[in-house]
Scaffold this motif. Structure first.
Motif, PDB file in Angstrom:
ATOM      1  N   GLY A  41      -2.235   5.833   3.113  1.00  0.00           N
ATOM      2  CA  GLY A  41      -3.240   6.886   3.252  1.00  0.00           C
ATOM      3  C   GLY A  41      -3.773   7.024   4.661  1.00  0.00           C
ATOM      4  N   ARG A  42      -2.906   6.802   5.645  1.00  0.00           N
ATOM      5  CA  ARG A  42      -3.286   6.886   7.064  1.00  0.00           C
ATOM      6  C   ARG A  42      -4.228   5.761   7.478  1.00  0.00           C
ATOM      7  NH1 ARG A  42      -3.410  11.974   5.088  1.00  0.00           N
ATOM      8  NH2 ARG A  42      -5.675  12.117   5.059  1.00  0.00           N
ATOM      9  N   LEU A  43      -4.149   4.645   6.784  1.00  0.00           N
ATOM     10  CA  LEU A  43      -4.888   3.456   7.212  1.00  0.00           C
ATOM     11  C   LEU A  43      -4.377   2.980   8.573  1.00  0.00           C
ATOM     12  CD1 LEU A  43      -7.072   1.383   6.458  1.00  0.00           C
ATOM     13  CD2 LEU A  43      -5.310   0.095   5.224  1.00  0.00           C
ATOM     14  N   THR A  44      -3.184   3.437   8.947  1.00  0.00           N
ATOM     15  CA  THR A  44      -2.600   3.089  10.240  1.00  0.00           C
ATOM     16  C   THR A  44      -3.436   3.583  11.426  1.00  0.00           C
ATOM     17  OG1 THR A  44      -1.194   5.033   9.903  1.00  0.00           O
ATOM     18  CG2 THR A  44      -0.198   2.874   9.508  1.00  0.00           C
ATOM     19  N   ALA A  45      -4.346   4.506  11.186  1.00  0.00           N
ATOM     20  CA  ALA A  45      -5.234   4.951  12.269  1.00  0.00           C
ATOM     21  C   ALA A  45      -6.249   3.877  12.635  1.00  0.00           C
ATOM     22  CB  ALA A  45      -5.962   6.234  11.871  1.00  0.00           C
ATOM     23  N   GLY A 257     -11.280   9.371  -9.966  1.00  0.00           N
ATOM     24  CA  GLY A 257     -10.104  10.186 -10.216  1.00  0.00           C
ATOM     25  C   GLY A 257      -8.783   9.559  -9.852  1.00  0.00           C
ATOM     26  N   ALA A 258      -8.786   8.348  -9.303  1.00  0.00           N
ATOM     27  CA  ALA A 258      -7.546   7.728  -8.839  1.00  0.00           C
ATOM     28  C   ALA A 258      -6.874   6.947  -9.957  1.00  0.00           C
ATOM     29  CB  ALA A 258      -7.819   6.810  -7.654  1.00  0.00           C
ATOM     30  N   ALA A 259      -5.545   6.854  -9.853  1.00  0.00           N
ATOM     31  CA  ALA A 259      -4.766   6.072 -10.793  1.00  0.00           C
ATOM     32  C   ALA A 259      -4.207   4.844 -10.076  1.00  0.00           C
ATOM     33  CB  ALA A 259      -3.677   6.942 -11.425  1.00  0.00           C
ATOM     34  N   HIS A 260      -2.894   4.565 -10.234  1.00  0.00           N
ATOM     35  CA  HIS A 260      -2.358   3.284  -9.760  1.00  0.00           C
ATOM     36  C   HIS A 260      -1.967   3.296  -8.284  1.00  0.00           C
ATOM     37  CE1 HIS A 260      -1.151  -0.748 -10.704  1.00  0.00           C
ATOM     38  NE2 HIS A 260       0.068  -0.564 -10.251  1.00  0.00           N
ATOM     39  N   LEU A 264      -2.306   7.691  -2.510  1.00  0.00           N
ATOM     40  CA  LEU A 264      -1.654   8.973  -2.760  1.00  0.00           C
ATOM     41  C   LEU A 264      -2.616   9.967  -3.395  1.00  0.00           C
ATOM     42  CD1 LEU A 264       1.794   7.853  -4.257  1.00  0.00           C
ATOM     43  CD2 LEU A 264       1.284   8.483  -1.893  1.00  0.00           C
ATOM     44  N   ASP A 265      -3.548   9.450  -4.185  1.00  0.00           N
ATOM     45  CA  ASP A 265      -4.441  10.310  -4.955  1.00  0.00           C
ATOM     46  C   ASP A 265      -5.553  10.909  -4.110  1.00  0.00           C
ATOM     47  OD1 ASP A 265      -2.879   9.581  -7.091  1.00  0.00           O
ATOM     48  OD2 ASP A 265      -4.222   7.972  -7.736  1.00  0.00           O
ATOM     49  N   ASP A 266      -6.098  10.119  -3.200  1.00  0.00           N
ATOM     50  CA  ASP A 266      -7.153  10.596  -2.297  1.00  0.00           C
ATOM     51  C   ASP A 266      -7.200   9.646  -1.116  1.00  0.00           C
ATOM     52  OD1 ASP A 266      -9.524  11.266  -0.961  1.00  0.00           O
ATOM     53  OD2 ASP A 266     -10.509  11.905  -2.809  1.00  0.00           O
ATOM     54  N   ALA A 267      -6.423   9.980  -0.077  1.00  0.00           N
ATOM     55  CA  ALA A 267      -6.287   9.083   1.071  1.00  0.00           C
ATOM     56  C   ALA A 267      -7.624   8.804   1.736  1.00  0.00           C
ATOM     57  CB  ALA A 267      -5.306   9.677   2.084  1.00  0.00           C
ATOM     58  N   GLY A 268      -8.457   9.826   1.844  1.00  0.00           N
ATOM     59  CA  GLY A 268      -9.740   9.655   2.519  1.00  0.00           C
ATOM     60  C   GLY A 268     -10.628   8.637   1.829  1.00  0.00           C
ATOM     61  N   ARG A 269     -10.739   8.735   0.524  1.00  0.00           N
ATOM     62  CA  ARG A 269     -11.576   7.786  -0.223  1.00  0.00           C
ATOM     63  C   ARG A 269     -11.000   6.377  -0.147  1.00  0.00           C
ATOM     64  NH1 ARG A 269     -15.511   9.650  -3.821  1.00  0.00           N
ATOM     65  NH2 ARG A 269     -15.522  11.900  -4.216  1.00  0.00           N
ATOM     66  N   PHE A 270      -9.673   6.273  -0.206  1.00  0.00           N
ATOM     67  CA  PHE A 270      -9.042   4.960  -0.154  1.00  0.00           C
ATOM     68  C   PHE A 270      -9.347   4.267   1.173  1.00  0.00           C
ATOM     69  CE2 PHE A 270      -5.473   2.322   1.237  1.00  0.00           C
ATOM     70  CZ  PHE A 270      -5.422   1.408   0.212  1.00  0.00           C
ATOM     71  N   VAL A 271      -9.119   4.962   2.266  1.00  0.00           N
ATOM     72  CA  VAL A 271      -9.351   4.377   3.582  1.00  0.00           C
ATOM     73  C   VAL A 271     -10.826   4.053   3.780  1.00  0.00           C
ATOM     74  CG1 VAL A 271      -9.226   4.793   6.067  1.00  0.00           C
ATOM     75  CG2 VAL A 271      -7.311   5.424   4.601  1.00  0.00           C
ATOM     76  N   THR A 272     -11.705   4.947   3.347  1.00  0.00           N
ATOM     77  CA  THR A 272     -13.142   4.720   3.487  1.00  0.00           C
ATOM     78  C   THR A 272     -13.578   3.456   2.751  1.00  0.00           C
ATOM     79  OG1 THR A 272     -13.617   7.071   3.778  1.00  0.00           O
ATOM     80  CG2 THR A 272     -15.425   5.668   3.025  1.00  0.00           C
TER      81      THR A 272
END
Length: 286
Positions: A41-45, A257-260, A264-272
């Motif tokens: 999810g662009r955590l590479t930034a 709203g995310a699954a497994h 992929l489901d919401d990159a912004g929320r994942f990285v945050t």
């Protein structure tokens, strides 16, 4: 693509991408090519991702001894990677079945793990029970999806121990927040990315000692993030709240709203969620 030698001489590959402090990433599957993690999810930034191809997967060599696919034996491979990278202590991320390996590494070498991120973790290594009701109640959150009825019927069969040959494919939409072309492509790619022989050995007898692992994790003082997808039937939030409770300093983050595959489901929320846990730990003096 860099490689290194495991303690038994097996040549293992890893992939480096991004910018920032290194983060060793352990894939699930079990025993799936780490390519599916992508850039998380662009955590590479924010972080340099070190994706390990577990032995017999991706670009890593097949070992001479198939018994070495067992999860507890893979700990030595991760430790060899840490040494290869020249890290005194490593930040570890494990997704799904890869979380079993991450916590075994932590239990065996707590002084060499700086932080731990468990993303939709499998619970076998720590012996948490996920009940049929956990999975079914989580699945019912998706009742308005057009594919829900056949998928839910298949999930009922699986949780009751009477799965038919087509039921595992029928429940595939539950693993993703959106059952669209991208999700279906990810699902299809799994068939080529996973080493089925290795997967059969990964959790075999002797791989896990939940009581000993839980005891070790209770003494692990470094920061831990346990990330759950709100609608993930594989790792329901109730069970992952129990997982977070095994550590002295863990935070449970439930991604709406995310699954497994939450990146992929919401990159912004994942990285945050990932970065917020690290910010809190720094502010507390970690």
């Amino acid at each position: 693509m860099p490689t290194f030698s495991a303690p038994d001489g097996t040549r293992l590959a890893y992939h480096v991408s991004g910018d920032g402090p290194p983060l060793i990433c352990l894939p699930g599957g079990p025993m799936q090519d780490s390519v599916y993690l992508g850039d998380l999810g662009r955590l590479t930034a924010h972080r340099t991702l070190i994706r390990l191809d577990l032995r017999g997967t991706g670009h890593s060599a097949t070992p001479d001894d198939p018994a070495s696919y067992r999860c507890d034996r893979l700990v030595d491979d991760v430790e060899a990677l840490r040494e290869e990278l020249g890290l005194d202590r490593a930040d570890l991320l494990g997704h799904s079945a890869g979380a079993n390996l991450a916590v075994l590494c932590t239990a065996r070498h707590p002084d060499r793990v700086a932080s731990l991120a468990l993303v939709n973790p499998s619970v076998y290594a720590v012996g948490i029970e996920i009940t049929a009701q956990d999975r079914l109640s989580t699945a019912r959150l998706r009742r308005d999806e057009p594919w829900f009825t056949p998928a839910y019927t298949a999930l009922e069969a699986i949780t009751a121990g009477r799965a038919g040959p087509d039921d595992w494919q029928a429940v595939a939409p539950f693993w993703f927040a959106r059952w669209d072309d991208e999700a279906q492509a990810v699902r299809e790619a799994e068939k080529k990315q996973r080493n089925d022989e290795a997967a059969a050995v990964y959790g075999s007898e002797g791989a896990f000692d939940p009581a000993a692992t839980r005891s070790a994790l209770a003494r692990f003082a470094a920061p831990v993030l346990v990330l759950a997808g709100e609608v993930d039937v594989a790792a329901p939030p109730r069970a992952l709240a129990e997982y977070a409770g095994l550590f002295p300093d863990a935070e449970l983050a439930v991604q709406p709203g995310a699954a497994h595959f939450p990146w992929l489901d919401d990159a912004g929320r994942f990285v945050t969620a990932f970065l917020e846990r690290r910010r809190q730990s720094r502010n507390s003096g970690d």
